[in-house]
Scaffold this motif. Structure first.
Motif, short mmCIF file in Angstrom:
data_model
loop_
_atom_site.label_atom_id
_atom_site.label_comp_id
_atom_site.label_asym_id
_atom_site.label_seq_id
_atom_site.Cartn_x
_atom_site.Cartn_y
_atom_site.Cartn_z
N LEU A 173 0.82 -1.21 0.00
CA LEU A 173 0.00 0.00 0.00
C LEU A 173 0.86 1.26 0.00
O LEU A 173 0.49 2.27 -0.61
CB LEU A 173 -0.94 0.00 1.20
CG LEU A 173 -2.11 -0.98 1.13
CD1 LEU A 173 -2.87 -1.01 2.45
CD2 LEU A 173 -3.05 -0.60 -0.01
N VAL B 23 -7.19 5.28 1.65
CA VAL B 23 -7.80 3.98 1.90
C VAL B 23 -8.95 4.17 2.87
O VAL B 23 -8.78 4.75 3.94
CB VAL B 23 -6.78 2.98 2.48
CG1 VAL B 23 -7.45 1.65 2.79
CG2 VAL B 23 -5.61 2.78 1.53
N ASP C 236 -12.12 -1.32 2.99
CA ASP C 236 -11.39 -2.27 2.15
C ASP C 236 -11.19 -1.76 0.73
O ASP C 236 -10.92 -2.53 -0.19
CB ASP C 236 -12.10 -3.62 2.12
CG ASP C 236 -13.54 -3.53 1.61
OD1 ASP C 236 -13.94 -2.45 1.12
OD2 ASP C 236 -14.26 -4.54 1.69
N ARG C 237 -11.30 -0.43 0.55
CA ARG C 237 -11.10 0.15 -0.77
C ARG C 237 -10.03 1.24 -0.75
O ARG C 237 -9.96 2.03 0.20
CB ARG C 237 -12.40 0.74 -1.32
CG ARG C 237 -13.45 -0.31 -1.67
CD ARG C 237 -14.62 0.31 -2.40
NE ARG C 237 -15.59 -0.68 -2.84
CZ ARG C 237 -16.60 -0.44 -3.66
NH1 ARG C 237 -16.78 0.80 -4.14
NH2 ARG C 237 -17.43 -1.41 -4.02
N ALA C 238 -9.22 1.25 -1.79
CA ALA C 238 -8.23 2.32 -1.99
C ALA C 238 -8.69 3.16 -3.17
O ALA C 238 -9.20 2.63 -4.16
CB ALA C 238 -6.85 1.74 -2.26
N GLY D 16 -2.10 -0.40 -9.32
CA GLY D 16 -2.18 -1.57 -8.46
C GLY D 16 -1.51 -2.78 -9.09
O GLY D 16 -0.93 -3.62 -8.40
N VAL E 262 -8.76 -3.62 -1.72
CA VAL E 262 -7.47 -3.83 -1.09
C VAL E 262 -7.14 -5.30 -0.83
O VAL E 262 -6.01 -5.75 -1.11
CB VAL E 262 -7.36 -3.00 0.21
CG1 VAL E 262 -6.06 -3.33 0.95
CG2 VAL E 262 -7.41 -1.50 -0.11
N LEU F 2 -5.18 -7.26 -3.50
CA LEU F 2 -3.75 -7.08 -3.76
C LEU F 2 -2.98 -8.35 -3.40
O LEU F 2 -2.16 -8.84 -4.18
CB LEU F 2 -3.21 -5.90 -2.94
CG LEU F 2 -3.12 -4.53 -3.61
CD1 LEU F 2 -2.62 -3.50 -2.62
CD2 LEU F 2 -2.24 -4.55 -4.84
#
Length: 370
Positions: free
Chosen positions: A2, A85, A88-90, A100, A348, A351
């Motif tokens: 991240l 962030v 659970d999302r960026a 990403g 996220v 990833l």
């Protein structure tokens, strides 16, 4: 992961921002060189430089991985909407399309090294280009040259928001329609004018009859303009046309029909010119692609992750590797959605999931290619 993602997202790299793209390139280059890769810089002309990475002990790598550094967002966007962030999302410009994926590819290779499979790095050629969002105008010849003779191509576009990978994509291109008429005063002598906008309108209606959505053909006039003043018969008008096809046979047919429509005289004393080309061939599903998908699905089952494949209308550099005859799979980056918008996001937890999936995919493809 991240931390690196935030650094990349907070660096503007719109397709026309050469300095910004090159700054992202310098970040990426530092990371891959730290893994032992050697960098080759390829002049991107008006766009940022393209970068290719190869292990110094590599001998004719069997796998090519392709990622792009450019985004659709202009300089200053990162300052307006910096990386963040939430849950659970960026979020941030280019977070999923495709910064990403830069992180996922890098950490997949780190995982291979950490798990004792560092030899895999010698079987991989990596290409980061700078102009994918504008049709890979500068990098296409490079992609085609690097792809030649490869056994597998991994295109790092993001997974769809439902986690699917991409097995086929439409091809397409952009066309410009120019109409020359004759100006005249709309009140004093309208009969002496030749209305270019009227001719353009007739052409647009005819062009749109070429749409065949059921079979994957679309012709869409997305921009149109013309005229000089409301009280003047417009002497010129123009339109920009987006064309999408599922096969090259469809491309040849629809282009011939477009040319025939534009050759028809709508109004005496006017001239119509059509220019453009099909810039991306379609990525067509084939046996090699299905085998690649099968490998990822098997790995997914072992991980407890369901991997489904889909066809999509959007274009990518997968078109060029597939057209070169290389079995290609696309959309294997992290999961996210709303690409090219202010609401673009990356899921996220994906990833880690997609990084592990990619690492094991590379390991097995290397094993299969020996």
């Amino acid at each position: 992961m991240l931390t690196l993602l935030g650094k990349l997202v907070n660096t503007d790299s719109g397709s026309y921002d050469r300095d910004g793209v090159n700054l992202v390139g310098s970040i990426v280059r530092g990371e891959f060189e730290a893994l032992g890769f050697v960098t080759e810089v390829h002049d991107g002309g008006d766009y940022g430089d393209h970068l290719s990475f190869e292990h110094p002990e590599a001998e004719d790598p069997a796998i090519i991985a392709v990622a792009h550094m450019d985004t659709v967002f202009p300089r200053g966007t990162a300052a307006e909407r910096p990386f963040k962030v939430e849950g659970d999302r960026a979020y941030g410009p280019g977070v999923v399309d495709m910064k990403g994926s830069h992180v996922a590819l890098l950490y997949a290779l780190k995982a291979l090294v950490q798990d004792g499979h560092g030899e895999c790095l010698k079987h991989l050629k990596i290409l980061f280009n700078s102009d994918e969002e504008v049709g890979s105008r500068s990098s296409r010849p490079l992609i085609e040259r690097v792809a030649e003779g490869k056994k597998y191509a991994l295109i790092m576009e993001p997974s769809r928001d439902n986690g699917t990978v991409v097995s086929a994509r439409k091809g397409g291109g952009r066309y410009a329609l120019q109409v020359e008429g004759r100006a005249s005063h709309a009140g004093v002598a309208p009969e002496k004018g030749r209305n270019a906008i009227e001719v353009l309108a007739r052409k647009v209606i005819k062009l749109h009859t070429l749409n065949d959505y059921e079979n994957g053909v679309s012709v869409s006039v997305g921009l149109a303009e013309g005229g000089t003043a409301v009280n003047t018969i417009p002497p010129a008008a123009s339109a920009q046309i987006d064309v999408r096809v599922s096969t090259m046979e469809q491309a040849e047919e629809v282009v011939k029909k477009m040319e025939a429509i534009c050759a028809e005289e709508e109004m005496e004393g006017t001239r119509v010119t059509l220019s453009g080309h099909i810039s991306r061939p379609p990525m067509m599903e084939n046996e090699g692609t299905n085998e690649l998908i099968g490998v990822m699905q098997e790995i997914g089952r072992e991980m407890g992750v369901s991997i489904e494949a889909m066809k999509t209308g959007g274009g990518s550099d997968a078109a060029f590797t597939a057209a070169a005859g290389v079995p290609t799979i696309d959309g294997i980056g992290p999961i996210g959605g709303n690409a090219h918008s202010e609401d673009e996001f990356l899921y996220v937890p994906s990833l880690t999931e997609r990084t592990c999936l990619l690492a094991e995919t590379i390991r097995r493809l290397v094993e299969n290619s020996d």
